[in-house]
Design an enzyme around this catalytic site. Structure first.
Site, PDB file in Angstrom:
ATOM      1  N   ASP A   1       0.927  -1.208  -0.424  1.00 47.89           N
ATOM      2  CA  ASP A   1       0.397  -0.183  -0.086  1.00 47.89           C
ATOM      3  C   ASP A   1       0.422   1.043  -0.501  1.00 47.89           C
ATOM      4  O   ASP A   1       2.108   1.328   0.468  1.00 47.89           O
ATOM      5  CB  ASP A   1      -0.200   0.229   1.323  1.00 47.89           C
ATOM      6  N   HIS A   2      -0.204   2.593  -0.171  1.00 54.10           N
ATOM      7  CA  HIS A   2       1.024   3.621   0.207  1.00 54.10           C
ATOM      8  C   HIS A   2       2.491   3.465   0.473  1.00 54.10           C
ATOM      9  O   HIS A   2       3.092   3.599   1.184  1.00 54.10           O
ATOM     10  CB  HIS A   2       0.189   5.021   0.610  1.00 54.10           C
TER      11      HIS A   2
ATOM     12  N   HIS B   1      -8.746   8.036   4.442  1.00 51.48           N
ATOM     13  CA  HIS B   1      -8.012   7.208   5.739  1.00 51.48           C
ATOM     14  C   HIS B   1      -8.721   7.792   6.412  1.00 51.48           C
ATOM     15  O   HIS B   1      -8.678   8.817   7.223  1.00 51.48           O
ATOM     16  CB  HIS B   1      -7.126   7.313   5.325  1.00 51.48           C
ATOM     17  N   GLY B   2      -8.930   6.893   7.351  1.00 46.75           N
ATOM     18  CA  GLY B   2      -9.831   6.550   8.656  1.00 46.75           C
ATOM     19  C   GLY B   2     -10.968   6.539   9.021  1.00 46.75           C
ATOM     20  O   GLY B   2     -11.958   6.215   8.031  1.00 46.75           O
TER      21      GLY B   2
ATOM     22  N   HIS C   1      -9.502   3.996  -2.696  1.00 42.83           N
ATOM     23  CA  HIS C   1      -9.110   4.121  -0.777  1.00 42.83           C
ATOM     24  C   HIS C   1     -10.228   4.896   0.151  1.00 42.83           C
ATOM     25  O   HIS C   1     -11.672   4.730  -0.312  1.00 42.83           O
ATOM     26  CB  HIS C   1      -7.931   5.258  -1.179  1.00 42.83           C
ATOM     27  N   GLY C   2      -9.274   4.163   1.474  1.00 44.60           N
ATOM     28  CA  GLY C   2     -10.720   5.035   2.910  1.00 44.60           C
ATOM     29  C   GLY C   2     -11.857   4.141   2.573  1.00 44.60           C
ATOM     30  O   GLY C   2     -13.664   4.651   2.936  1.00 44.60           O
TER      31      GLY C   2
ATOM     32  N   ASN D   1     -10.094  -1.196  -0.548  1.00 48.69           N
ATOM     33  CA  ASN D   1      -8.603  -1.233   0.222  1.00 48.69           C
ATOM     34  C   ASN D   1      -9.890  -0.842   2.093  1.00 48.69           C
ATOM     35  O   ASN D   1     -10.628   0.115   2.106  1.00 48.69           O
ATOM     36  CB  ASN D   1      -8.271   0.221   0.677  1.00 48.69           C
TER      37      ASN D   1
ATOM     38  N   THR E   1      -8.599   0.587   8.630  1.00 46.65           N
ATOM     39  CA  THR E   1      -9.287   1.263   9.985  1.00 46.65           C
ATOM     40  C   THR E   1      -9.787   0.197  10.338  1.00 46.65           C
ATOM     41  O   THR E   1      -9.792  -0.502  11.857  1.00 46.65           O
ATOM     42  CB  THR E   1      -9.579   2.884   9.675  1.00 46.65           C
TER      43      THR E   1
END
Ligand code: 13P
Length: 285
Positions: A82-83, A180-181, A208-209, A230, A233
């Site tokens: 990932d990233h 994200h999160g 993402h996220g 993805n 969290t």
């Protein structure tokens, strides 16, 4: 079933418009739990590692664990980095056998520089038969020490399409209002941007996220071409809460295997819920 390429997994998902869960595992327990979920539901799967996880667990350890667990499973599984803004880590993972990598050049001074380096990463990945996910805009939110809480500049459709065409990336991760999160407020998603990119250049899009989005949002985005979804969290929350709940329920327990089983089961349930939402259950050949 042998480990298969990320591209192969995503091509089928993109063609048949379902989403493949790409779960960021943190250790052997979470790896085994997510793989058990995919096996139980006959779903193709992508196992992701953040740079932090690679550095914490060690590249050889994490790779050996992945191979041992994935080779016992009878569903297609790929390993993805990932990233990763760090070219040295990226090269080490490619050399070790990761199936794909996300080169995160979103913090580079210009999109031209991001493009130049992504072209190099794609060439390097091809020598290992690996695939590349590309990104030009930072996805909001810090994940395992990578990223920023500031909203990124969003580039034009032409710039995004030109990036995909000229770099030859296999997967593209645009910023569409996702983060994200844990979402602090209801996300306002630019789903049309996914359709616009896919209409110009049909390739699997990475969402993402994923944590906190609704089934309706997943359905819409997956139908538009988000074949890779993805989740990080949600796994961390399931893991941490399970540990807390265990000690609340059994404060005097001193048997680690009982705790590990309890936590693993919770992480497995979390993965199964997402796999069902992405409609990848039953899609393993
Ligand atoms: P979440 O942490 O919001 O699930 O996002 C995961 C992700 O996009 C990893 O790159």
């Amino acid at each position: 079933m042998p480990v298969v390429s990320t591209k192969e997994i995503l091509q089928d998902a993109f063609a048949r418009r379902y989403g493949v869960g790409a779960f960021n595992i943190v250790n052997d327990l979470t790896l085994e739990a997510v793989v058990a979920a995919a096996v139980a539901l006959r779903a193709p799967l992508i196992i992701q590692t953040s740079v932090k996880t690679v550095k914490t667990a060690g590249i050889d350890t994490i790779y050996a664990l992945f191979r041992a667990v994935a080779e016992r499973a009878d569903v297609p599984i790929a390993l993805h980095l990932d990233h990763c803004p760090d070219r040295a880590v990226l090269s080490a993972c490619l050399k070790r056998g990761w199936n794909s990598v996300l080169f995160d050049g979103s913090q580079l001074p210009s999109v031209e520089e991001c493009k130049r380096q992504t072209i190099e990463v794609v060439a390097e990945a091809r020598t290992y038969g690996a695939d590349v996910e590309g990104e030009i805009e930072g996805i909001k939110g810090v994940e395992d020490g990578v990223g920023s809480d500031d909203a990124a500049d969003i580039y034009s459709l032409e710039t995004a399409v030109d990036f995909v065409r000229s770099t030859g990336v296999d997967i593209f991760a645009p910023a569409i209002g996702n983060a994200h999160g844990v979402y602090k407020s209801e996300p306002v998603l630019n789903a049309q941007r996914v359709s616009d990119i896919v209409a110009q250049i049909p390739l699997p899009i990475c969402l993402h996220g994923g944590t906190g989005l609704s089934s309706a949002q997943f359905d819409d985005l997956i139908a538009r071409g988000c074949a890779k979804v993805n989740i990080s969290t949600a796994l961390k929350i399931a893991f941490m809460r399970a540990n807390k709940d265990f000690f609340q329920e059994k404060p005097t327990n001193t048997d680690p295997p009982t705790l590990l089983k309890f936590v693993g089961e919770r992480v497995k349930q979390m993965a199964m819920e997402h796999i069902r939402m992405f409609h990848s259950d039953g899609k393993a050949a």
